[in-house]
Design a protein around this motif. Structure first.
Motif, PDB file in Angstrom:
ATOM      1  N   ARG A  12      -5.913  14.894  10.081  1.00  0.00           N
ATOM      2  CA  ARG A  12      -5.947  15.179   8.651  1.00  0.00           C
ATOM      3  C   ARG A  12      -7.018  14.361   7.936  1.00  0.00           C
ATOM      4  O   ARG A  12      -7.415  14.679   6.835  1.00  0.00           O
ATOM      5  CB  ARG A  12      -4.571  14.966   8.026  1.00  0.00           C
ATOM      6  CG  ARG A  12      -3.996  13.580   8.216  1.00  0.00           C
ATOM      7  CD  ARG A  12      -2.744  13.384   7.402  1.00  0.00           C
ATOM      8  NE  ARG A  12      -1.732  14.419   7.639  1.00  0.00           N
ATOM      9  CZ  ARG A  12      -0.721  14.673   6.809  1.00  0.00           C
ATOM     10  NH1 ARG A  12      -0.614  13.986   5.703  1.00  0.00           N
ATOM     11  NH2 ARG A  12       0.175  15.581   7.094  1.00  0.00           N
ATOM     12  N   LEU A  18      -3.274   6.209 -10.549  1.00  0.00           N
ATOM     13  CA  LEU A  18      -4.281   5.397 -11.257  1.00  0.00           C
ATOM     14  C   LEU A  18      -5.375   6.271 -11.850  1.00  0.00           C
ATOM     15  O   LEU A  18      -5.888   7.182 -11.188  1.00  0.00           O
ATOM     16  CB  LEU A  18      -4.922   4.413 -10.270  1.00  0.00           C
ATOM     17  CG  LEU A  18      -3.989   3.317  -9.742  1.00  0.00           C
ATOM     18  CD1 LEU A  18      -4.494   2.787  -8.412  1.00  0.00           C
ATOM     19  CD2 LEU A  18      -3.886   2.183 -10.753  1.00  0.00           C
ATOM     20  N   ILE A  22      -5.058   3.909  -4.075  1.00  0.00           N
ATOM     21  CA  ILE A  22      -4.128   5.048  -4.082  1.00  0.00           C
ATOM     22  C   ILE A  22      -3.165   5.001  -2.893  1.00  0.00           C
ATOM     23  O   ILE A  22      -2.349   5.905  -2.746  1.00  0.00           O
ATOM     24  CB  ILE A  22      -4.855   6.410  -4.133  1.00  0.00           C
ATOM     25  CG1 ILE A  22      -5.695   6.636  -2.876  1.00  0.00           C
ATOM     26  CG2 ILE A  22      -5.686   6.540  -5.376  1.00  0.00           C
ATOM     27  CD1 ILE A  22      -6.363   8.002  -2.856  1.00  0.00           C
ATOM     28  N   GLY A  23      -3.285   3.968  -2.063  1.00  0.00           N
ATOM     29  CA  GLY A  23      -2.248   3.779  -1.059  1.00  0.00           C
ATOM     30  C   GLY A  23      -2.694   3.703   0.389  1.00  0.00           C
ATOM     31  O   GLY A  23      -1.872   3.519   1.285  1.00  0.00           O
ATOM     32  N   LEU A  29      -2.752  12.865   1.536  1.00  0.00           N
ATOM     33  CA  LEU A  29      -3.004  12.636   2.967  1.00  0.00           C
ATOM     34  C   LEU A  29      -2.034  11.596   3.518  1.00  0.00           C
ATOM     35  O   LEU A  29      -1.767  11.555   4.719  1.00  0.00           O
ATOM     36  CB  LEU A  29      -4.437  12.137   3.186  1.00  0.00           C
ATOM     37  CG  LEU A  29      -5.563  13.155   3.005  1.00  0.00           C
ATOM     38  CD1 LEU A  29      -6.910  12.481   3.217  1.00  0.00           C
ATOM     39  CD2 LEU A  29      -5.412  14.292   3.995  1.00  0.00           C
ATOM     40  N   LEU A  30      -1.534  10.760   2.628  1.00  0.00           N
ATOM     41  CA  LEU A  30      -0.638   9.685   3.065  1.00  0.00           C
ATOM     42  C   LEU A  30       0.816  10.149   3.142  1.00  0.00           C
ATOM     43  O   LEU A  30       1.695   9.373   3.489  1.00  0.00           O
ATOM     44  CB  LEU A  30      -0.749   8.495   2.103  1.00  0.00           C
ATOM     45  CG  LEU A  30      -2.160   7.900   2.011  1.00  0.00           C
ATOM     46  CD1 LEU A  30      -2.297   7.000   0.801  1.00  0.00           C
ATOM     47  CD2 LEU A  30      -2.487   7.130   3.275  1.00  0.00           C
ATOM     48  N   THR A  31       1.046  11.402   2.809  1.00  0.00           N
ATOM     49  CA  THR A  31       2.409  11.937   2.892  1.00  0.00           C
ATOM     50  C   THR A  31       2.533  12.766   4.171  1.00  0.00           C
ATOM     51  O   THR A  31       1.560  12.914   4.912  1.00  0.00           O
ATOM     52  CB  THR A  31       2.712  12.847   1.685  1.00  0.00           C
ATOM     53  OG1 THR A  31       1.867  14.007   1.782  1.00  0.00           O
ATOM     54  CG2 THR A  31       2.440  12.143   0.371  1.00  0.00           C
ATOM     55  N   ARG A  73       2.435   1.682  -3.376  1.00  0.00           N
ATOM     56  CA  ARG A  73       1.485   2.233  -4.359  1.00  0.00           C
ATOM     57  C   ARG A  73       1.365   3.740  -4.202  1.00  0.00           C
ATOM     58  O   ARG A  73       1.328   4.480  -5.182  1.00  0.00           O
ATOM     59  CB  ARG A  73       0.094   1.608  -4.166  1.00  0.00           C
ATOM     60  CG  ARG A  73      -0.076   0.250  -4.766  1.00  0.00           C
ATOM     61  CD  ARG A  73      -1.561  -0.116  -4.893  1.00  0.00           C
ATOM     62  NE  ARG A  73      -2.274  -0.092  -3.626  1.00  0.00           N
ATOM     63  CZ  ARG A  73      -2.381  -1.122  -2.806  1.00  0.00           C
ATOM     64  NH1 ARG A  73      -1.803  -2.268  -3.108  1.00  0.00           N
ATOM     65  NH2 ARG A  73      -3.059  -1.007  -1.683  1.00  0.00           N
ATOM     66  N   SER A  74       1.290   4.181  -2.939  1.00  0.00           N
ATOM     67  CA  SER A  74       1.107   5.628  -2.720  1.00  0.00           C
ATOM     68  C   SER A  74       2.298   6.422  -3.255  1.00  0.00           C
ATOM     69  O   SER A  74       2.147   7.577  -3.648  1.00  0.00           O
ATOM     70  CB  SER A  74       0.893   5.909  -1.232  1.00  0.00           C
ATOM     71  OG  SER A  74       2.100   5.745  -0.525  1.00  0.00           O
ATOM     72  N   PRO A  81      -4.526  11.502  -2.194  1.00  0.00           N
ATOM     73  CA  PRO A  81      -3.284  10.713  -2.069  1.00  0.00           C
ATOM     74  C   PRO A  81      -2.230  11.414  -1.211  1.00  0.00           C
ATOM     75  O   PRO A  81      -1.369  10.762  -0.627  1.00  0.00           O
ATOM     76  CB  PRO A  81      -2.789  10.591  -3.515  1.00  0.00           C
ATOM     77  CG  PRO A  81      -3.975  10.895  -4.367  1.00  0.00           C
ATOM     78  CD  PRO A  81      -4.811  11.853  -3.595  1.00  0.00           C
ATOM     79  N   ALA A 104       0.850  -1.202   0.000  1.00  0.00           N
ATOM     80  CA  ALA A 104       0.000   0.000   0.000  1.00  0.00           C
ATOM     81  C   ALA A 104       0.882   1.248   0.000  1.00  0.00           C
ATOM     82  O   ALA A 104       0.636   2.206  -0.750  1.00  0.00           O
ATOM     83  CB  ALA A 104      -0.924  -0.018   1.215  1.00  0.00           C
ATOM     84  N   ALA A 105       1.912   1.230   0.839  1.00  0.00           N
ATOM     85  CA  ALA A 105       2.820   2.386   0.909  1.00  0.00           C
ATOM     86  C   ALA A 105       3.557   2.570  -0.417  1.00  0.00           C
ATOM     87  O   ALA A 105       3.760   3.701  -0.885  1.00  0.00           O
ATOM     88  CB  ALA A 105       3.812   2.186   2.049  1.00  0.00           C
TER      89      ALA A 105
END
Lengths: 234, 383
Positions: B2, A96, B296-297, A118-120, A90-91, A116, A87-88
């Motif tokens: 967040r 996509l 998307i992760g 938000l995962l950073t 892919r982010s 996307p 998952a990490a």
């Protein structure tokens, strides 16, 4: 379908099998498939329905795992990663674009593009800035506050592209990106993808049924009965 | 934080559905808070009962009287520090529905036994100096808008005056407050000597005794000693801790706590099904969106957390609003207009309410969250 040359490809698919189980029946979608995709490539994948195009795209994007064989992207065996690591991965590496846009209806275009990020570890203002830039690239800066239901199909797909590129991924994977659009909107999306490939060097893999769309790619491969070829099967 | 807007946006997706779910949870928690206050009222300050206080009553029944002479004998029992007596007067003020406790007591001894009753020095002196003097708790005085100096007529149902007169008139000389939140301020206390001198019958008899012991750890042993002291007498006694006595008194109405909890449990079970179904449906209808999040992760655990957070926000918003509404309703006064001696939501029930909110969130959110966690991206995107 292995490329000849010394430099290692960005994507290396080796001897991949993919089998699905439906009840007691086993369905072999891909069998012993090899594929190399060099960095900066714009590859179109064509083939009849059920030929395994989307399955191959999912394997390259780490959305699914092969039943056998290996998938290496940027030198990493993604078929061996745990669910969390995948998952990490892919982010960081994959953007996509879906046929039906798959935007969150409850979020504005800006917020959809921000998802996307938000995962950073980026701050809120930095996330906003990057999302705004991505929307500008796809020509939708003026529609940032609009919700998907108020956007046309073409605009929604451009938001989808902005969401895919906002993290500056290594690979852009597009599954029938023009499949739900009229010719004009479809052309606009293809212009955009072409520009991303030519001007920003994005590596793009696009699944399509549309020969006109495939013509925009640098090369086209045909998938039939789980096998790749450079020519469509008669 | 967040992800909060993502959670919030999803809750706004079907506003009416979310609102109805929120309302059902709010009503459940409002009911919980309000019934907790009623339960507290019926338990009449069991929580604030003194650990070092025992109640000595007739072995057969509380309505059987005990000789006043028992007081000195009780005080001689080893381990006893002090003993005071009280008697149920059972009078009516204006009309029977104006229920409150009236007790003839000896002012000095009684206030020493119950330090949680706060009376000003001046009012205490006035009480000692006025034979027909009485003091009322703040709650009772507020209920009937009594002021110091008022003359309070009470119609006796048990204790007529000599000559058969049923109306007793008392001079209100003081209004006492409670030292603790749960202290009963709904009682009316008047002088025992005035009562003893004026009553038509039963002279020399009292209702029950409150006994202070030196060492609460020895309470059971001392209770046995007191009961042994009066064994085989015409008035055998039953001595028990004050808390147990008050609980027994409350139980005469029925097991209020059980009844309340049965109602609350039934309501909660229903709400759990409603909220659980809503959450499950909310997840089912956006399977492809969850798949996109994963694509998307977002990790499996991340998606699990998002769904659980939604359940927590719904249960939290509804539950806290319900508890707040209950608190406001309780602050407006008890439903009987003052007959319930203490009426508030105890802190432990507020905390229990918060714990129930968490339990509700977990119970309604865990299953849909697990479904979302287990979702296979490729399968879900094909749907």
């Amino acid at each position: 379908m292995t490329e000849q040359g010394n430099s290692s490809p960005l994507v290396a698919v080796r001897n991949v099998d993919k089998t699905f189980r439906r009840g007691s029946e086993e369905i072999h979608v891909l069998g012993g498939l090899d594929l190399d995709i060099p960095a900066g490539d714009f590859l179109a994948l064509m083939g009849p329905s059920g030929s395994g195009k989307s399955t191959l795209l999912n394997l390259i994007g780490g959305l699914d795992l092969p039943s056998q064989g290996s998938v290496e992207v940027v030198g990493e065996r993604i078929d061996q990663l745990s669910g969390r690591r995948l998952a990490a991965w892919r982010s960081r590496h994959v953007g996509l674009v879906f046929q039906f846009y798959n935007l969150m209806p409850v979020l504005s275009a800006q917020k959809n593009v921000e998802l996307p990020l938000l995962l950073t570890h980026l701050s809120r203002s930095e996330r906003r800035k990057r999302a705004a830039l991505a929307l500008e690239i796809v020509g939708l800066a003026h529609r940032a506050g609009h919700y998907p239901r108020t956007l046309s199909g073409g605009e929604q797909q451009r938001v989808g592209v902005a969401r895919a590129i906002v993290t500056d991924p290594t690979l852009l994977l597009c599954d029938e990106p023009t499949g739900d659009l009229d010719r004009k909107s479809g052309d606009e999306i293809l212009d955009l993808l072409q520009a991303l490939n030519r001007e920003q060097g994005k590596t793009i893999v696009m699944v399509t049924h549309d020969i006109h769309a495939a013509a925009r790619a640098s090369r086209t491969l045909y998938l039939n009965k789980g096998r790749l070829s450079t020519e469509p099967e008669e | 934080m967040r992800y909060l807007y993502l959670v919030w946006s999803n809750l706004k997706r079907k506003k009416l559905r979310t609102l109805l779910t929120l309302l059902s949870i709010t009503v459940a928690f409002m009911l919980f808070g309000y019934l907790a206050a009623i339960k507290q009222g019926f338990s009449q300050g069991i929580d604030v009962a003194g650990l070092d206080r025992l109640i000595v009553r007739d072995k057969i029944s509380i309505i059987q009287l005990l000789p006043e002479a028992y007081e000195s004998r009780i005080e001689q029992v080893e381990g006893v520090v002090d003993a005071v007596h009280q008697t149920w007067f059972g009078g009516v003020y204006q009309k029977p529905s104006n229920f409150f406790a009236q007790l003839p007591v000896e002012p000095e001894g009684y206030l020493a036994m119950y330090p949680e009753i706060l009376l000003s020095e001046a009012e205490f002196e006035a009480w000692k100096g006025t034979r027909s003097g009485a003091i009322a708790g703040r709650g009772l005085a507020d209920r009937f808008d009594w002021k110091v100096g008022d003359r309070i007529p009470i119609n006796a149902t048990i204790w007529p005056r000599e000559g058969g007169e049923r109306t007793w008139e008392f001079d209100l000389v003081g209004i006492y407050d409670g030292a603790e939140k749960g202290t009963d301020t709904s009682s009316f206390l008047f002088r025992y000597d005035f009562f003893e001198e004026s009553r038509q019958f039963g002279k020399g008899l009292v209702g029950w005794y409150t006994v202070r012991v030196a060492d609460p750890d020895r309470a059971a042993e001392i209770a046995a000693l007191i009961d042994a002291e009066f064994a085989n007498s015409p008035n055998e006694t039953k001595t028990e801790p004050e808390g147990a006595f008050l609980q027994g008194f409350a139980n005469q109405v029925g097991n209020i706590g059980f009844i309340m909890m049965a109602i609350v449990a039934a309501v909660f079970f229903t709400i759990l099904l409603v909220a659980g179904n809503t959450m499950a449906y909310a997840v089912r209808e956006r399977t492809s969106e969850l798949a996109v999040l994963k694509a998307i992760g977002f990790s499996d655990r991340g998606v699990f957390g998002l769904i659980l957070a939604e359940a927590l926000v719904i249960a939290g918003l509804g539950g806290v609003t319900g508890l707040l509404l209950a608190w406001l309703l309780v602050a407006m006064g008890d439903p009987t207009g003052g007959s319930i001696p203490v009426f508030y939501i105890p802190t432990r029930d507020l905390l229990l309410g918060l714990a129930l909110i968490a339990v509700m969130a977990l119970a309604t959110g865990t299953l849909p969250a697990l479904q979302a966690q287990r979702l296979r991206i490729a399968d879900a995107l094909r749907r």
